[in-house]
Motif scaffolding. Structure first.
Motif, mmCIF file in Angstrom:
data_model
loop_
_atom_site.group_PDB
_atom_site.id
_atom_site.type_symbol
_atom_site.label_atom_id
_atom_site.label_comp_id
_atom_site.label_asym_id
_atom_site.label_seq_id
_atom_site.Cartn_x
_atom_site.Cartn_y
_atom_site.Cartn_z
ATOM 1 N N PHE A 24 -3.714 -16.137 23.666
ATOM 2 C CA PHE A 24 -4.815 -17.117 23.690
ATOM 3 C C PHE A 24 -5.106 -17.641 22.276
ATOM 4 O O PHE A 24 -6.120 -18.312 22.066
ATOM 5 C CB PHE A 24 -6.091 -16.508 24.288
ATOM 6 N N GLY A 25 -4.256 -17.314 21.327
ATOM 7 C CA GLY A 25 -4.452 -17.813 19.960
ATOM 8 C C GLY A 25 -5.727 -17.277 19.331
ATOM 9 O O GLY A 25 -6.428 -18.003 18.620
ATOM 10 N N GLN A 26 -6.029 -16.003 19.583
ATOM 11 C CA GLN A 26 -7.290 -15.452 19.076
ATOM 12 C C GLN A 26 -7.181 -14.962 17.639
ATOM 13 O O GLN A 26 -6.668 -13.879 17.368
ATOM 14 C CB GLN A 26 -7.775 -14.325 20.018
ATOM 15 N N ASN A 27 -7.641 -15.801 16.714
ATOM 16 C CA ASN A 27 -7.756 -15.441 15.304
ATOM 17 C C ASN A 27 -9.195 -15.779 14.915
ATOM 18 O O ASN A 27 -9.542 -16.951 14.789
ATOM 19 C CB ASN A 27 -6.773 -16.235 14.439
ATOM 20 N N GLY A 56 -14.685 -17.641 21.042
ATOM 21 C CA GLY A 56 -14.272 -16.290 20.615
ATOM 22 C C GLY A 56 -15.425 -15.317 20.720
ATOM 23 O O GLY A 56 -16.085 -15.221 21.765
ATOM 24 N N VAL A 57 -15.726 -14.605 19.602
ATOM 25 C CA VAL A 57 -16.868 -13.683 19.620
ATOM 26 C C VAL A 57 -18.147 -14.379 19.131
ATOM 27 O O VAL A 57 -19.194 -13.737 18.998
ATOM 28 C CB VAL A 57 -16.605 -12.388 18.802
ATOM 29 N N GLY A 58 -18.055 -15.669 18.828
ATOM 30 C CA GLY A 58 -19.275 -16.453 18.580
ATOM 31 C C GLY A 58 -19.597 -16.778 17.129
ATOM 32 O O GLY A 58 -20.711 -17.216 16.830
ATOM 33 N N SER A 59 -18.627 -16.605 16.219
ATOM 34 C CA SER A 59 -18.942 -16.808 14.796
ATOM 35 C C SER A 59 -19.386 -18.247 14.491
ATOM 36 O O SER A 59 -20.399 -18.456 13.827
ATOM 37 C CB SER A 59 -17.737 -16.440 13.940
ATOM 38 N N LYS A 70 -27.898 -28.872 21.537
ATOM 39 C CA LYS A 70 -27.333 -27.994 22.565
ATOM 40 C C LYS A 70 -25.850 -27.762 22.264
ATOM 41 O O LYS A 70 -25.175 -28.653 21.736
ATOM 42 C CB LYS A 70 -27.506 -28.664 23.931
ATOM 43 N N VAL A 71 -25.358 -26.591 22.618
ATOM 44 C CA VAL A 71 -23.936 -26.287 22.423
ATOM 45 C C VAL A 71 -23.317 -25.885 23.760
ATOM 46 O O VAL A 71 -23.840 -24.995 24.444
ATOM 47 C CB VAL A 71 -23.729 -25.145 21.396
ATOM 48 N N TYR A 72 -22.227 -26.558 24.123
ATOM 49 C CA TYR A 72 -21.418 -26.152 25.271
ATOM 50 C C TYR A 72 -20.205 -25.419 24.705
ATOM 51 O O TYR A 72 -19.413 -26.013 23.970
ATOM 52 C CB TYR A 72 -20.963 -27.377 26.078
ATOM 53 N N ALA A 73 -20.079 -24.142 25.013
ATOM 54 C CA ALA A 73 -18.986 -23.341 24.469
ATOM 55 C C ALA A 73 -18.001 -23.043 25.602
ATOM 56 O O ALA A 73 -18.352 -22.367 26.573
ATOM 57 C CB ALA A 73 -19.543 -22.048 23.876
ATOM 58 N N ILE A 74 -16.806 -23.589 25.475
ATOM 59 C CA ILE A 74 -15.813 -23.473 26.557
ATOM 60 C C ILE A 74 -14.778 -22.411 26.172
ATOM 61 O O ILE A 74 -14.030 -22.584 25.199
ATOM 62 C CB ILE A 74 -15.110 -24.837 26.787
ATOM 63 N N GLU A 75 -14.759 -21.319 26.903
ATOM 64 C CA GLU A 75 -13.889 -20.181 26.555
ATOM 65 C C GLU A 75 -13.051 -19.765 27.766
ATOM 66 O O GLU A 75 -13.593 -19.489 28.831
ATOM 67 C CB GLU A 75 -14.757 -19.009 26.054
ATOM 68 N N ILE A 76 -11.741 -19.681 27.573
ATOM 69 C CA ILE A 76 -10.825 -19.345 28.671
ATOM 70 C C ILE A 76 -10.849 -17.845 29.007
ATOM 71 O O ILE A 76 -10.616 -17.453 30.160
ATOM 72 C CB ILE A 76 -9.383 -19.802 28.322
ATOM 73 N N ASP A 77 -11.109 -17.005 27.998
ATOM 74 C CA ASP A 77 -10.959 -15.553 28.167
ATOM 75 C C ASP A 77 -12.231 -14.948 28.753
ATOM 76 O O ASP A 77 -13.261 -14.849 28.073
ATOM 77 C CB ASP A 77 -10.640 -14.939 26.788
#
Ligand code: SAM
Length: 288
Positions: A24-27, A56-59, A70-77
Motif C-alpha cells: 500500500f506504499g506505506q511510508n 496513514g496513522v494521521g500525521s 473540513k478534512v475528508y481522509a480517504i484510506e484504503i487500509d
C-alpha cells in the motif's frame, strides 16, 4: 508532540500492533519541518475543504484538521481506520472514508461545498502516484490545488523543460491542467520505514481554463503519446507507425506541414502550444 515524529509514529505502530504494508506504499512522514512545508505551501485556511489521500496513522491529517474547515481522509487500509479514529477523536471536522481513492465519487464530496475551496493534500502512495494525480486533473472536478508528496523523479518530470530526458507525456499533461511548483525536496530519512528513493513536495495550481486552445483534448494527448512512445523517430514516422488516425503517410505529412512543422523533426522537443496546434490540424482534417 505531533504524530509526524519518529517517537509518536513508532508508539502508535507498537500500541496497535500495526503491520506496515509495503504493497500500500506505506511510508509514514516523521519529520515536522517537512510537515510544516506541506501545510505552508498548501495555504490551508478555514475556507478550505481538504481531501487527503492516504492519511496513514494521521500525521498530516492532524495538522490539516487544525487549519481547514473540513478534512475528508480517504484510506484504503481498513486496519488504519480505528487508529485514525482513536488518535484524531478530538476533532469534529474529520470524515474518514475507508475506500480506494480511485473508486471514490469525489464529485459527491465537492458538490456539498459550493462556497468553499477544495484542495487536495497528500503524501501519496508511490505505486499509484500518476493515476491518482491524473484522475483528479482529467476529472475536471473543480479542485483548486493539489499539494502532494511524490517521488523526486516524478517531480522532475512534472517540471521538465522541452528537449530534456525527463520531458514527456506526464510533463505535458500536468502543464495542460495546471501550473506545478516545487515546494520542497524531501530526503528518504524523513519517513518510517525509510524508502529507497528521495521525494519532493509539489503544488499544482489547477487552471480554470487550459493555457492552450485544443479542439479535442483526447486527440492531442493521443498525439503526445505517439510522439513519446517513439521519441527517437521523426514526427511523421512516429505518427504513421502508430496508426496515424487512419491517414496515409502522404496525408500525415501534409497535415504536419499545414501546422507549420517539418515532418522530419522529432516531436520530443515540442511545447504544449506545438502539440495543440498540431492536434487542431489533425482534428480539422478528420472533420472535413
Ligand atoms: N499520510 C501518511 C503520512 O504522511 O505519514 C501516510 C502516507 S503513505 C506514503 C500512503 C498512504 O496511502 C498509506 O496510508 C496507504 O495505506 C494509503 N493508500 C495506498 N493506496 C491507497 C488507495 N488506493 N486509496 C487510498 N489510500 C491508499
Amino acid at each position: 508532540m505531533r504524530i509526524a515524529s519518529y517517537k509518536r509514529t513508532k508508539e502508535i505502530v507498537d500500541k496497535y500492533n500495526f503491520v506496515i504494508k509495503k504493497n500500500f506504499g506505506q511510508n509514514f512522514l516523521i519529520d515536522g519541518h517537512v510537515l510544516d512545508k506541506i501545510i505552508n505551501s498548501a495555504e490551508i485556511s478555514k475556507n478550505d475543504v481538504v481531501i487527503e489521500i492516504g492519511p496513514g496513522v494521521g500525521s498530516l491529517t492532524e495538522e490539516l484538521l487544525n487549519y481547514a474547515h473540513k478534512v475528508y481522509a480517504i484510506e484504503i487500509d481498513k486496519s488504519l481506520i480505528p487508529i485514525l479514529e482513536d488518535n484524531l477523536k478530538n476533532f469534529d471536522n474529520l470524515e474518514i472514508i475507508n475506500q480506494d481513492v480511485l473508486k471514490v465519487d469525489i464529485n459527491s464530496i465537492i458538490n456539498q461545498f459550493p462556497d468553499k475551496d477544495i484542495k487536495v493534500v497528500a503524501n501519496l502512495p508511490y505505486y499509484i502516484t500518476t493515476p491518482i494525480i491524473m484522475g483528479f486533473l482529467e476529472g475536471k472536478l473543480g479542485v483548486k490545488s493539489m499539494t502532494v508528496m511524490v517521488q523526486k523523479e516524478v517531480a522532475n518530470r512534472m517540471k521538465a523543460k522541452p528537449g530534456t530526458k525527463d520531458y514527456g507525456a506526464l510533463t505535458l499533461a500536468i502543464n495542460y491542467y495546471g501550473r506545478p511548483y516545487l515546494a520542497a525536496n524531501v530526503p528518504r530519512n524523513c519517513f518510517l520505514p525509510r524508502p529507497n528513493i528521495d521525494s519532493a513536495v509539489v503544488r499544482i495550481d489547477i487552471y480554470k481554463c487550459p493555457p492552450v486552445l485544443s479542439a479535442d483534448d483526447k486527440l492531442m494527448f493521443e498525439l503526445i503519446r505517439m510522439v513519446f512512445n517513439q521519441r527517437r523517430k521523426t514526427l511523421l514516422n512516429a505518427i504513421y507507425n502508430q496508426g496515424g488516425f487512419g491517414f496515409t503517410k502522404e496525408k500525415i505529412s501534409e497535415i504536419i506541414n499545414a501546422a507549420g512543422f517539418s515532418p522530419e523533426v522529432r516531436g520530443e522537443k515540442f511545447s504544449l502550444e506545438d502539440f495543440a496546434m498540431l492536434g487542431n490540424c489533425f482534428t480539422n482534417a478528420i472533420n472535413i
